[in-house]
Design an enzyme around this catalytic site. Structure first.
Site, PDB file in Angstrom:
ATOM      1  N   ARG A  30       0.825  -1.194   0.000  1.00 24.13           N
ATOM      2  CA  ARG A  30       0.000   0.000   0.000  1.00 24.13           C
ATOM      3  C   ARG A  30       0.869   1.257   0.000  1.00 24.13           C
ATOM      4  NH1 ARG A  30      -2.341  -3.588   3.750  1.00 24.13           N
ATOM      5  NH2 ARG A  30      -4.516  -4.171   3.291  1.00 24.13           N
TER       6      ARG A  30
ATOM      7  N   LYS B 198      -1.903  -2.281   7.597  1.00 22.13           N
ATOM      8  CA  LYS B 198      -3.289  -2.109   7.995  1.00 22.13           C
ATOM      9  C   LYS B 198      -3.625  -3.079   9.121  1.00 22.13           C
ATOM     10  CE  LYS B 198      -7.908  -1.632   6.045  1.00 22.13           C
ATOM     11  NZ  LYS B 198      -8.724  -1.702   4.815  1.00 22.13           N
TER      12      LYS B 198
ATOM     13  N   HIS C  22      -2.264   2.558  -6.096  1.00 19.32           N
ATOM     14  CA  HIS C  22      -3.094   1.360  -6.047  1.00 19.32           C
ATOM     15  C   HIS C  22      -3.192   0.677  -7.397  1.00 19.32           C
ATOM     16  CE1 HIS C  22      -4.735   0.599  -2.091  1.00 19.32           C
ATOM     17  NE2 HIS C  22      -5.549  -0.263  -2.630  1.00 19.32           N
TER      18      HIS C  22
ATOM     19  N   ARG D  26      -0.778  -1.986  -7.251  1.00 17.44           N
ATOM     20  CA  ARG D  26      -1.248  -3.054  -6.345  1.00 17.44           C
ATOM     21  C   ARG D  26      -2.225  -3.958  -7.085  1.00 17.44           C
ATOM     22  NH1 ARG D  26      -1.456  -4.215  -0.837  1.00 17.44           N
ATOM     23  NH2 ARG D  26      -3.480  -4.673   0.081  1.00 17.44           N
TER      24      ARG D  26
ATOM     25  N   HIS E 237      -4.094  -9.156   3.174  1.00 20.56           N
ATOM     26  CA  HIS E 237      -5.525  -9.337   3.390  1.00 20.56           C
ATOM     27  C   HIS E 237      -5.736 -10.474   4.375  1.00 20.56           C
ATOM     28  CE1 HIS E 237      -6.796  -7.414  -0.714  1.00 20.56           C
ATOM     29  NE2 HIS E 237      -6.359  -6.541   0.173  1.00 20.56           N
TER      30      HIS E 237
ATOM     31  N   TYR F 104      -8.313 -16.759   5.810  1.00 25.81           N
ATOM     32  CA  TYR F 104      -6.941 -16.555   5.353  1.00 25.81           C
ATOM     33  C   TYR F 104      -6.010 -17.499   6.106  1.00 25.81           C
ATOM     34  CZ  TYR F 104      -2.354 -14.353   5.414  1.00 25.81           C
ATOM     35  OH  TYR F 104      -1.015 -14.115   5.366  1.00 25.81           O
TER      36      TYR F 104
END
Length: 378
Positions: free
Chosen positions: A173, A198, A269, A272, A295, A304
């Site tokens: 990011r 994040k 982005h 990305r 993620h 995940y």
């Protein structure tokens, strides 16, 4: 000391002499969030959206939490639906959703702290969010066109090429690239440590040999000319020797995308999205791409699964068009790493559409301008 940009002072919210008004309780809520170790960016976002709500209430002579009812919150929701920005455009449903979530969380906090006897926002229905795929994704050829634009014989051009290579190779990011330190790059292991991404989570991602080569050139030939003592260790520096701001980095990358004269637009982005799409097309299993992107959870039903950095490097080397690594493993010979058969994991990954739609949904949060937030824009 390097010069820093000055953000304009925020307008005060509520009556500073009234400790029971909405604005005062909003400030207590933000203080509580900081005490609970919420990220400063999250606190600032909540402050921006709640300030917009509190001012809306004050304009209607609603100054105290006890005066807010469910019908009033539904009226505010309708206001967001009909709201028009300076350019005449409506807020997207995702933008409306982003403005309502902090309001709902604020009233939940007020109820838990016995400021209110009941939560007027408990049954507030948020707008349904559409699952949209990214509008623009670069092909490998188009990505190379953009990467070739910086004038690498100049210190800033060399820095810019290194920035573009890192974005393209790792898919990190914008905010994660800004926080990179010179110590986060491990050239021997071909990895990059992303710290406090994040959700305040660290992760290690593989980085291609070509990107490492450009980073070495930047570190040896360009960064020493840009750095101003005392050196805080930030990897990428502006011409003033400072760390990048989000808006400045966006402008830089967007400038190179436009200079390529492609029929596509975007900024950080865009790379990305491109990294994830090209690795998918190259045969990478989705769980590996999830690990690279950071993620943790793409939906409520798919889980995940953490994968090792070694396997992640293998998949990156085989599926990323700019990886340029020569290492090959027994798993590749068997054609099983990219398909996920070597992971030893039986969990079902998310679908490609869910992965790409999740990427698209990040853009609103990633590209938001703090000054625009203060105006109530998207």
């Amino acid at each position: 000391m390097p010069r820093r940009g000055h953000r304009k002072a925020k307008r005060p919210v509520g009556d500073p002499n009234d400790p029971e008004c909405l604005g005062a309780w909003m400030r207590r809520y933000l203080e509580w969030m900081r005490i609970q170790h919420y990220s400063e960016r999250t606190v600032e976002n909540r402050e921006s959206y709640l300030s917009f709500f509190v001012r809306w209430c004050e304009q209607r002579s609603l100054g105290y939490p006890q005066e807010i009812t469910k019908p009033i919150l539904e009226r505010y929701q309708r206001h967001l639906f009909y709201f028009r920005k300076d350019d005449g455009k409506a807020l997207s449903f995702r933008a409306q959703h982003s403005r309502l979530v902090p309001v709902r969380a604020f009233f939940k906090w007020l109820t838990r702290h016995n400021v209110l006897l009941y939560n007027p926002a408990s049954e507030l229905e948020l707008p349904r969010l559409e699952m949209r795929l990214p509008r623009h994704v670069l092909s490998a050829v188009e990505a190379e066109q953009i990467l070739a634009i910086p004038e690498v014989r100049e210190p800033l051009g060399l820095r810019d090429r290194a920035i573009l290579e890192v974005l393209y190779s790792t898919g990190i990011r914008r905010s994660e690239l800004i926080k990179l330190s010179v110590y986060d790059l491990d050239t021997e292991r071909s990895t990059l440590m992303v710290r406090q991404g994040k959700g305040r989570k660290d992760r290690m991602v593989p980085i291609g040999a070509r990107a490492i080569a450009w980073l070495r050139k930047y570190l040896d030939g360009s960064r020493p000319e840009l750095v101003i003592e005392p050196d805080d260790g930030s990897l990428f520096l502006t011409h003033l020797g400072e760390s990048f701001t989000p808006s400045r980095l966006t402008q830089l990358v967007r400038g190179y995308v436009r200079a390529a004269e492609l029929d596509k637009s975007g900024s950080c982005h865009l790379f990305r999205h491109t990294m994830a799409t090209l690795m998918l097309e190259g045969g990478a299993d989705i769980r590996y791409i999830q690990a690279m992107l950071g993620h943790v959870d793409l939906s409520t039903t798919q889980i995940y699964t953490q994968v090792s950095i070694r396997k992640l490097q293998q998949v990156h080397a085989m599926t990323h068009p700019a990886a340029r690594l020569e290492a090959r493993t027994a798993c590749r010979d068997q054609g099983s790493v990219a398909s996920g058969q070597c992971s030893g994991d039986d969990e079902l990954p998310a679908t490609p559409d869910v992965l790409l739609a999740t990427l698209a949904s990040e853009v609103l949060e990633e590209e938001r301008d703090p000054d625009e937030q203060e105006r109530g824009g998207a």
